[in-house]
Structure formats: structure tokens, C-alpha cells
Write a protein that holds these residues in place. Structure first.
Motif, mmCIF file in Angstrom:
data_model
loop_
_atom_site.group_PDB
_atom_site.id
_atom_site.type_symbol
_atom_site.label_atom_id
_atom_site.label_comp_id
_atom_site.label_asym_id
_atom_site.label_seq_id
_atom_site.Cartn_x
_atom_site.Cartn_y
_atom_site.Cartn_z
ATOM 1 N N GLN A 165 44.268 47.470 46.462
ATOM 2 C CA GLN A 165 43.888 48.779 46.991
ATOM 3 C C GLN A 165 42.373 48.945 46.986
ATOM 4 O OE1 GLN A 165 45.699 51.075 48.490
ATOM 5 N NE2 GLN A 165 43.902 52.370 48.779
ATOM 6 N N LEU A 166 41.723 48.525 45.916
ATOM 7 C CA LEU A 166 40.264 48.628 45.846
ATOM 8 C C LEU A 166 39.592 47.758 46.907
ATOM 9 C CD1 LEU A 166 39.732 48.697 41.992
ATOM 10 C CD2 LEU A 166 39.358 50.560 43.598
ATOM 11 N N LYS A 167 40.161 46.577 47.177
ATOM 12 C CA LYS A 167 39.611 45.723 48.234
ATOM 13 C C LYS A 167 39.705 46.407 49.595
ATOM 14 C CE LYS A 167 40.433 41.220 46.094
ATOM 15 N NZ LYS A 167 41.217 39.977 46.163
ATOM 16 N N LYS A 168 40.821 47.105 49.848
ATOM 17 C CA LYS A 168 40.970 47.837 51.112
ATOM 18 C C LYS A 168 39.946 48.958 51.199
ATOM 19 C CE LYS A 168 45.952 47.106 51.586
ATOM 20 N NZ LYS A 168 47.270 47.752 51.527
ATOM 21 N N GLU A 169 39.742 49.672 50.101
ATOM 22 C CA GLU A 169 38.807 50.793 50.108
ATOM 23 C C GLU A 169 37.367 50.324 50.302
ATOM 24 O OE1 GLU A 169 39.433 53.233 46.645
ATOM 25 O OE2 GLU A 169 41.555 53.515 47.123
ATOM 26 N N VAL A 170 37.017 49.183 49.736
ATOM 27 C CA VAL A 170 35.655 48.663 49.886
ATOM 28 C C VAL A 170 35.393 48.260 51.332
ATOM 29 C CG1 VAL A 170 34.192 46.688 49.282
ATOM 30 C CG2 VAL A 170 35.325 47.964 47.501
#
Length: 70
Positions: A17-22
């Protein structure tokens, strides 16, 4: 759902999820505000909440009687 998952699986989901947000493209807030203001001002001339509704097109205006309390 989280009860069925191990700590490692939960951390992997959070990392994904953090990779998508970045990777989400971002624009400066000032640019977004300017676009929003331009959009609202562009539609203000046709907005009945700002301009009002003409009496001939208003179904709630007219001589429909009224309520008299005696």
C-alpha cells in the motif's frame, strides 16, 4: 480478515500500500486551489444557488394560497 493473516503478511500488505501511495502523482496544493477557484468561478454564472431562480421558472413561487391559522 487480519486475524487469519500472519504478521509478515500484514506487513507485506502495508508495504504494498505504501508503494502505491508513493507512486501516486501529486500536485502542489496552491495549484489545486487555483484550479478549484477557476472551476467554481466558471460555473457561477449558471448556478441557481448564487444567481437565483427566475420567478417564471420557479415552481414554488406564485399565488398558491397559503395557510391561515384562526
Amino acid at each position: 480478515m487480519a486475524r487469519d493473516m500472519s504478521d509478515k503478511e500484514i506487513l507485506k500488505m502495508e508495504l504494498d500500500q505504501l508503494k502505491k501511495e508513493v507512486s501516486t502523482p501529486r500536485t502542489p496544493m496552491g495549484a489545486n486551489c487555483a484550479e478549484t477557484i477557476a472551476f467554481v468561478e466558471g460555473l457561477a454564472a449558471d448556478d441557481p444557488l448564487i444567481k437565483g431562480v427566475p420567478d417564471d421558472k420557479n415552481p414554488y413561487k406564485g399565488d398558491k394560497g397559503g395557510c391561515i391559522i384562526t
